[in-house]
Motif scaffolding. Sequence first.
Motif, PDB file in Angstrom:
ATOM      1  N   ALA A 161       0.824  -1.215   0.000  1.00  0.00           N
ATOM      2  CA  ALA A 161       0.000   0.000   0.000  1.00  0.00           C
ATOM      3  C   ALA A 161       0.857   1.262   0.000  1.00  0.00           C
ATOM      4  O   ALA A 161       0.401   2.313  -0.446  1.00  0.00           O
ATOM      5  N   GLN A 162       2.096   1.154   0.445  1.00  0.00           N
ATOM      6  CA  GLN A 162       2.985   2.310   0.497  1.00  0.00           C
ATOM      7  C   GLN A 162       3.870   2.431  -0.740  1.00  0.00           C
ATOM      8  O   GLN A 162       4.645   3.373  -0.850  1.00  0.00           O
ATOM      9  N   CYS A 163       3.748   1.500  -1.659  1.00  0.00           N
ATOM     10  CA  CYS A 163       4.553   1.510  -2.872  1.00  0.00           C
ATOM     11  C   CYS A 163       3.831   2.265  -3.984  1.00  0.00           C
ATOM     12  O   CYS A 163       2.604   2.343  -3.984  1.00  0.00           O
ATOM     13  N   PRO A 164       4.580   2.797  -4.954  1.00  0.00           N
ATOM     14  CA  PRO A 164       3.915   3.376  -6.116  1.00  0.00           C
ATOM     15  C   PRO A 164       3.004   2.335  -6.770  1.00  0.00           C
ATOM     16  O   PRO A 164       3.403   1.192  -6.979  1.00  0.00           O
ATOM     17  N   GLY A 165       1.780   2.726  -7.033  1.00  0.00           N
ATOM     18  CA  GLY A 165       0.816   1.799  -7.628  1.00  0.00           C
ATOM     19  C   GLY A 165       0.107   0.929  -6.610  1.00  0.00           C
ATOM     20  O   GLY A 165      -0.777   0.160  -6.971  1.00  0.00           O
ATOM     21  N   GLY A 166       0.477   1.035  -5.347  1.00  0.00           N
ATOM     22  CA  GLY A 166      -0.161   0.237  -4.301  1.00  0.00           C
ATOM     23  C   GLY A 166      -1.541   0.768  -3.969  1.00  0.00           C
ATOM     24  O   GLY A 166      -1.806   1.965  -4.075  1.00  0.00           O
ATOM     25  N   GLU A 167      -2.401  -0.146  -3.582  1.00  0.00           N
ATOM     26  CA  GLU A 167      -3.764   0.238  -3.228  1.00  0.00           C
ATOM     27  C   GLU A 167      -3.873   0.401  -1.712  1.00  0.00           C
ATOM     28  O   GLU A 167      -3.421  -0.460  -0.961  1.00  0.00           O
ATOM     29  N   PRO A 168      -4.482   1.483  -1.266  1.00  0.00           N
ATOM     30  CA  PRO A 168      -4.677   1.649   0.178  1.00  0.00           C
ATOM     31  C   PRO A 168      -5.595   0.560   0.730  1.00  0.00           C
ATOM     32  O   PRO A 168      -6.435   0.020   0.008  1.00  0.00           O
ATOM     33  N   ILE A 169      -5.405   0.256   1.981  1.00  0.00           N
ATOM     34  CA  ILE A 169      -6.260  -0.724   2.654  1.00  0.00           C
ATOM     35  C   ILE A 169      -7.537   0.010   3.063  1.00  0.00           C
ATOM     36  O   ILE A 169      -7.518   0.860   3.936  1.00  0.00           O
ATOM     37  N   ARG A 170      -8.627  -0.333   2.408  1.00  0.00           N
ATOM     38  CA  ARG A 170      -9.879   0.390   2.649  1.00  0.00           C
ATOM     39  C   ARG A 170     -10.940  -0.454   3.358  1.00  0.00           C
ATOM     40  O   ARG A 170     -12.000   0.032   3.644  1.00  0.00           O
ATOM     41  N   THR A 171     -10.665  -1.688   3.606  1.00  0.00           N
ATOM     42  CA  THR A 171     -11.643  -2.537   4.257  1.00  0.00           C
ATOM     43  C   THR A 171     -11.742  -2.207   5.746  1.00  0.00           C
ATOM     44  O   THR A 171     -10.751  -1.810   6.371  1.00  0.00           O
ATOM     45  N   SER A 172     -12.899  -2.386   6.295  1.00  0.00           N
ATOM     46  CA  SER A 172     -13.066  -2.141   7.732  1.00  0.00           C
ATOM     47  C   SER A 172     -12.375  -3.204   8.575  1.00  0.00           C
ATOM     48  O   SER A 172     -12.269  -3.054   9.787  1.00  0.00           O
ATOM     49  N   TYR A 173     -11.891  -4.271   7.952  1.00  0.00           N
ATOM     50  CA  TYR A 173     -11.210  -5.341   8.683  1.00  0.00           C
ATOM     51  C   TYR A 173      -9.707  -5.111   8.779  1.00  0.00           C
ATOM     52  O   TYR A 173      -9.007  -5.862   9.447  1.00  0.00           O
ATOM     53  N   GLY A 174      -9.196  -4.088   8.106  1.00  0.00           N
ATOM     54  CA  GLY A 174      -7.779  -3.766   8.182  1.00  0.00           C
ATOM     55  C   GLY A 174      -7.492  -2.944   9.424  1.00  0.00           C
ATOM     56  O   GLY A 174      -8.381  -2.659  10.231  1.00  0.00           O
ATOM     57  N   PRO A 175      -6.250  -2.529   9.586  1.00  0.00           N
ATOM     58  CA  PRO A 175      -5.885  -1.743  10.764  1.00  0.00           C
ATOM     59  C   PRO A 175      -6.609  -0.393  10.788  1.00  0.00           C
ATOM     60  O   PRO A 175      -6.799   0.226   9.745  1.00  0.00           O
ATOM     61  N   ASP A 176      -6.984   0.024  11.965  1.00  0.00           N
ATOM     62  CA  ASP A 176      -7.591   1.344  12.153  1.00  0.00           C
ATOM     63  C   ASP A 176      -6.535   2.389  12.490  1.00  0.00           C
ATOM     64  O   ASP A 176      -6.677   3.550  12.137  1.00  0.00           O
ATOM     65  N   GLU A 177      -5.502   1.962  13.166  1.00  0.00           N
ATOM     66  CA  GLU A 177      -4.438   2.872  13.578  1.00  0.00           C
ATOM     67  C   GLU A 177      -3.431   3.025  12.432  1.00  0.00           C
ATOM     68  O   GLU A 177      -3.235   2.113  11.632  1.00  0.00           O
ATOM     69  N   PRO A 178      -2.768   4.192  12.368  1.00  0.00           N
ATOM     70  CA  PRO A 178      -1.787   4.391  11.295  1.00  0.00           C
ATOM     71  C   PRO A 178      -0.598   3.443  11.435  1.00  0.00           C
ATOM     72  O   PRO A 178      -0.193   3.089  12.545  1.00  0.00           O
ATOM     73  N   VAL A 179      -0.091   3.037  10.296  1.00  0.00           N
ATOM     74  CA  VAL A 179       1.127   2.219  10.285  1.00  0.00           C
ATOM     75  C   VAL A 179       2.288   3.138   9.918  1.00  0.00           C
ATOM     76  O   VAL A 179       2.094   4.158   9.256  1.00  0.00           O
ATOM     77  N   PRO A 180       3.481   2.787  10.357  1.00  0.00           N
ATOM     78  CA  PRO A 180       4.627   3.640  10.047  1.00  0.00           C
ATOM     79  C   PRO A 180       4.992   3.533   8.569  1.00  0.00           C
ATOM     80  O   PRO A 180       4.523   2.634   7.857  1.00  0.00           O
ATOM     81  N   THR A 181       5.809   4.427   8.122  1.00  0.00           N
ATOM     82  CA  THR A 181       6.389   4.300   6.788  1.00  0.00           C
ATOM     83  C   THR A 181       7.415   3.176   6.872  1.00  0.00           C
ATOM     84  O   THR A 181       8.330   3.222   7.691  1.00  0.00           O
ATOM     85  N   PHE A 182       7.211   2.164   6.046  1.00  0.00           N
ATOM     86  CA  PHE A 182       8.065   0.985   6.132  1.00  0.00           C
ATOM     87  C   PHE A 182       9.363   1.196   5.368  1.00  0.00           C
ATOM     88  O   PHE A 182       9.376   1.825   4.310  1.00  0.00           O
ATOM     89  N   PRO A 183      10.466   0.642   5.888  1.00  0.00           N
ATOM     90  CA  PRO A 183      11.742   0.739   5.171  1.00  0.00           C
ATOM     91  C   PRO A 183      11.694  -0.113   3.895  1.00  0.00           C
ATOM     92  O   PRO A 183      10.914  -1.057   3.786  1.00  0.00           O
ATOM     93  N   ASP A 184      12.523   0.259   2.941  1.00  0.00           N
ATOM     94  CA  ASP A 184      12.529  -0.412   1.640  1.00  0.00           C
ATOM     95  C   ASP A 184      12.811  -1.902   1.720  1.00  0.00           C
ATOM     96  O   ASP A 184      12.334  -2.670   0.882  1.00  0.00           O
ATOM     97  N   ASP A 185      13.576  -2.343   2.730  1.00  0.00           N
ATOM     98  CA  ASP A 185      13.910  -3.764   2.797  1.00  0.00           C
ATOM     99  C   ASP A 185      12.681  -4.638   3.031  1.00  0.00           C
ATOM    100  O   ASP A 185      12.702  -5.834   2.732  1.00  0.00           O
ATOM    101  N   LEU A 186      11.599  -4.051   3.526  1.00  0.00           N
ATOM    102  CA  LEU A 186      10.389  -4.850   3.730  1.00  0.00           C
ATOM    103  C   LEU A 186       9.747  -5.245   2.399  1.00  0.00           C
ATOM    104  O   LEU A 186       9.024  -6.235   2.336  1.00  0.00           O
TER     105      LEU A 186
END
Length: 145
Positions: free
Chosen positions: A64-89
């Motif tokens: 979701a944080q990559c170019p072309g990634g789709e945001p997580i819009r489902t109500s079953y995903g996290p409600d709290e913000p996630v950090p910006t992930f490092p590239d190695d992930l």
Amino acid sequence: MGTWDIGPFENDTAADFADNLDEAAPDQREGVVRSALVQAVQTQDYLESPEGAEAVAAAALVAAQCPGGEPIRTSYGPDEPVPTFPDDLRSLAVDALDRVVAENSELAELWDETVDGPAWRNSVRRLRAVLAPEPERLEEPLFEL
């Protein structure tokens, strides 16, 4: 496993993973995502369905944080913000997805037994493509011989 659709958070295990992520301290959320990916990658024998579902959900968060990634819009995903992930992930998420769809993966076996199996595999391929896009191919040669 209760599953209601092919999306990365459309099952009980992934929804629980999102809840656990929300309950983690903000500075520990990256570690929760990394742990889910590492667990899938490091499983040498049979990858159980819950670990596979968590890996797909974690990979979707990274994608979701990559170019072309789709945001997580489902109500079953996290409600709290996630950090910006490092590239190695990204590469770790690719490896985890490859493991989830490989042989000796319960999640892949369960999906392959359903009519939605091909659609699920396609959704995993789309996540993988966002995480590790193919380099663009030039149609014209750069120079003539």
